[in-house]
Design a protein around this motif. Sequence first.
Motif, mmCIF file in Angstrom:
data_model
loop_
_atom_site.group_PDB
_atom_site.id
_atom_site.type_symbol
_atom_site.label_atom_id
_atom_site.label_comp_id
_atom_site.label_asym_id
_atom_site.label_seq_id
_atom_site.Cartn_x
_atom_site.Cartn_y
_atom_site.Cartn_z
ATOM 1 N N CYS A 1 15.905 -50.238 22.302
ATOM 2 C CA CYS A 1 16.979 -49.662 23.122
ATOM 3 C C CYS A 1 18.256 -49.393 22.331
ATOM 4 O O CYS A 1 19.366 -49.512 22.859
ATOM 5 N N ASP A 2 18.105 -49.009 21.049
ATOM 6 C CA ASP A 2 19.284 -48.631 20.275
ATOM 7 C C ASP A 2 19.434 -47.119 20.159
ATOM 8 O O ASP A 2 20.385 -46.620 19.561
ATOM 9 N N LYS A 3 18.471 -46.391 20.761
ATOM 10 C CA LYS A 3 18.550 -44.939 20.793
ATOM 11 C C LYS A 3 18.261 -44.430 22.202
ATOM 12 O O LYS A 3 17.615 -45.109 23.006
ATOM 13 N N ILE A 4 18.741 -43.238 22.469
ATOM 14 C CA ILE A 4 18.591 -42.599 23.783
ATOM 15 C C ILE A 4 18.060 -41.197 23.566
ATOM 16 O O ILE A 4 18.460 -40.515 22.611
ATOM 17 N N VAL A 5 17.156 -40.757 24.437
ATOM 18 C CA VAL A 5 16.734 -39.367 24.425
ATOM 19 C C VAL A 5 17.037 -38.750 25.779
ATOM 20 O O VAL A 5 16.832 -39.375 26.833
ATOM 21 N N THR A 6 17.571 -37.544 25.755
ATOM 22 C CA THR A 6 17.874 -36.804 26.982
ATOM 23 C C THR A 6 17.180 -35.448 26.944
ATOM 24 O O THR A 6 17.085 -34.819 25.887
ATOM 25 N N HIS B 1 7.052 -46.912 17.889
ATOM 26 C CA HIS B 1 8.152 -46.641 16.964
ATOM 27 C C HIS B 1 8.982 -45.513 17.571
ATOM 28 O O HIS B 1 8.600 -44.887 18.547
ATOM 29 N N ASP B 2 10.138 -45.276 17.015
ATOM 30 C CA ASP B 2 10.984 -44.223 17.566
ATOM 31 C C ASP B 2 11.069 -43.010 16.634
ATOM 32 O O ASP B 2 12.046 -42.283 16.627
ATOM 33 N N GLN B 3 9.996 -42.796 15.875
ATOM 34 C CA GLN B 3 10.010 -41.707 14.904
ATOM 35 C C GLN B 3 9.651 -40.359 15.512
ATOM 36 O O GLN B 3 9.950 -39.319 14.929
ATOM 37 N N THR B 4 8.988 -40.366 16.674
ATOM 38 C CA THR B 4 8.645 -39.105 17.331
ATOM 39 C C THR B 4 9.039 -39.145 18.805
ATOM 40 O O THR B 4 9.167 -40.214 19.396
ATOM 41 N N VAL B 5 9.210 -37.959 19.363
ATOM 42 C CA VAL B 5 9.570 -37.784 20.769
ATOM 43 C C VAL B 5 8.664 -36.717 21.370
ATOM 44 O O VAL B 5 8.418 -35.682 20.741
ATOM 45 N N ALA B 6 8.151 -36.975 22.571
ATOM 46 C CA ALA B 6 7.352 -35.991 23.294
ATOM 47 C C ALA B 6 8.192 -35.387 24.410
ATOM 48 O O ALA B 6 8.944 -36.098 25.082
ATOM 49 N N THR B 7 8.074 -34.088 24.607
ATOM 50 C CA THR B 7 8.842 -33.388 25.643
ATOM 51 C C THR B 7 7.912 -32.525 26.490
ATOM 52 O O THR B 7 6.859 -32.077 26.030
ATOM 53 N N ALA B 8 8.321 -32.289 27.740
ATOM 54 C CA ALA B 8 7.582 -31.406 28.649
ATOM 55 C C ALA B 8 8.555 -30.396 29.221
ATOM 56 O O ALA B 8 9.720 -30.731 29.497
ATOM 57 N N SER B 9 8.080 -29.181 29.433
ATOM 58 C CA SER B 9 9.002 -28.111 29.824
ATOM 59 C C SER B 9 8.402 -27.176 30.866
ATOM 60 O O SER B 9 7.179 -27.025 30.985
ATOM 61 N N GLY C 1 5.776 -24.287 30.274
ATOM 62 C CA GLY C 1 4.331 -24.464 30.278
ATOM 63 C C GLY C 1 3.785 -25.168 29.049
ATOM 64 O O GLY C 1 2.569 -25.216 28.851
ATOM 65 N N LYS C 2 4.678 -25.756 28.261
ATOM 66 C CA LYS C 2 4.246 -26.395 27.023
ATOM 67 C C LYS C 2 4.827 -27.805 26.897
ATOM 68 O O LYS C 2 5.862 -28.116 27.483
ATOM 69 N N ALA C 3 4.138 -28.613 26.140
ATOM 70 C CA ALA C 3 4.668 -29.904 25.696
ATOM 71 C C ALA C 3 4.783 -29.836 24.181
ATOM 72 O O ALA C 3 4.053 -29.085 23.526
ATOM 73 N N ARG C 4 5.716 -30.595 23.651
ATOM 74 C CA ARG C 4 5.925 -30.586 22.201
ATOM 75 C C ARG C 4 6.184 -32.001 21.713
ATOM 76 O O ARG C 4 6.667 -32.851 22.460
ATOM 77 N N ILE C 5 5.859 -32.241 20.448
ATOM 78 C CA ILE C 5 6.175 -33.499 19.791
ATOM 79 C C ILE C 5 7.077 -33.191 18.610
ATOM 80 O O ILE C 5 6.770 -32.315 17.783
ATOM 81 N N PHE C 6 8.208 -33.908 18.537
ATOM 82 C CA PHE C 6 9.208 -33.677 17.506
ATOM 83 C C PHE C 6 9.386 -34.920 16.645
ATOM 84 O O PHE C 6 9.193 -36.052 17.106
ATOM 85 N N ASP C 7 9.793 -34.704 15.408
ATOM 86 C CA ASP C 7 10.284 -35.784 14.570
ATOM 87 C C ASP C 7 11.681 -36.132 15.050
ATOM 88 O O ASP C 7 12.566 -35.272 15.095
ATOM 89 N N ALA C 8 11.895 -37.386 15.430
ATOM 90 C CA ALA C 8 13.160 -37.764 16.062
ATOM 91 C C ALA C 8 14.332 -37.697 15.096
ATOM 92 O O ALA C 8 15.475 -37.472 15.512
ATOM 93 N N GLU C 9 14.077 -37.894 13.810
ATOM 94 C CA GLU C 9 15.176 -37.906 12.845
ATOM 95 C C GLU C 9 15.542 -36.508 12.363
ATOM 96 O O GLU C 9 16.719 -36.140 12.324
#
Length: 445
Positions: free
Chosen positions: A175-180, A217-225, A228-236
């Motif tokens: 809980c030291d990072k936040i994703v919005t 780990h907090d190295q990647t983030v998954a998003t939905a939109s 019509g797509k979902a994506r995985i990003f490198d968080a850094e």
Amino acid sequence: MSANKIFLRYYPPGLALNYRSADGTERLRHFDLLDLNTKTNVEALADSILLQELQAAESEHNPNDSADDKTAPCVPSNSKTSSSQNTFSALKQAINKLQNKLREPVKKKFYLHKCYNSHILPLTNVCFDRSGEHCLTGSYDRTCHVINTSDAEVQHMLTGHDNVVFSVAYNTPRCDKIVTGSFDGTAKIWSASSGQCLSTMYGHAAEVVAAEFHPLHDQTVATASIDGKARIFDAETAQELQLLAHHGAEVIVARYSRDGQLLLTGSFDHTAGIWDVRTKSCCHQLRGHSAELSNCVWSFGGSLIATGSLDRTARIWDMRRLDQELHLVSNHSDEVLDVSFDAAGKLLATCSSDCTARVWSLEPFEMLSLMAGHSDEVNKVCFSPSGCMLLTASADNTARLWLTETGQCSQVLSGHESEVFSCAYSYAGDAILTASKDNTCRVWR
């Protein structure tokens, strides 16, 4: 084998053994105790865990043994007896602590602790951090607020999105990072301590309605939109790592499995998708619903998936056989708006536009209780950490607490002046968040 430390997880019950193996390296082994209850034989369970550990340690020490030898019970030598007995004693103490936690009285009454009115437009979603000392609020006013739940102070106001902030989440458990996630088509990562924006993830062509960190780990983030797509990003670096583009309509959910190897997506194309993050492919599509999905969730163990749909049904799927649902929930008379497993994955809650919520026992599969009392649609359900209580949020401007086993209403959390859109329990179960379209968030203790 001698454990150096034993780490406990109260909800759902589990523990991890930290020990030094024969080659001198430190190992950590996790044990889920999802069946633990107040009647469990502690000595027998401790003995079973210790036996598993001794077998595993013996297998590591003799890697060339046959499969039959590896599965045979391993009896410790005299030189190991003392350390094994010490570990056995420590295991019993640890399991007793978990068992005593289950015996603690369930908090059935909550009182308004603080009302936050720092937003100037309706709220969207809220969540606690692991400690319950802070919470996040997203809003139509394009900001996310980090709030200290004790003194009602806004610790940080996260500004930078150009449209509604719809999704908010911490990188639990640290809980030291936040994703919005925002309707501006981006997701952002922030420092929880400073409120500084660390990175912005671009790529979606429409609203981002879900975003979450990898669970290990907090190295990647998954998003939905809505594109019509979902994506995985490198968080850094904010670099796009994977584009998940199999759905034929809006994607509203993107959830990692507990080990982070699979991603579950839910879509308005009436299906849910299961993606293998390692091979970057859609390994299965759950078909059966005849209308848009409202939500889809993993059970804690990852063996079950629940999907809710505007076709008035919910479905439970077994990962071992995905060609057809394991169970069908067809008792609601209107759209199913949310589904939620309890912490141990033994119960499922559903809620609907028919103004009710229902709780289902999964083994055997049967309706356990009906929660009737709201005067408008119920749009959110979540269990207390122990699973004894169910929290519902409704368009009738209230949230309610219910006894899981009986469906009896324990308390009405009233005071909001508009629809209660989101609600959440703290990890310890001693606090509740409710968020409303009246621009306020309330903390109940």
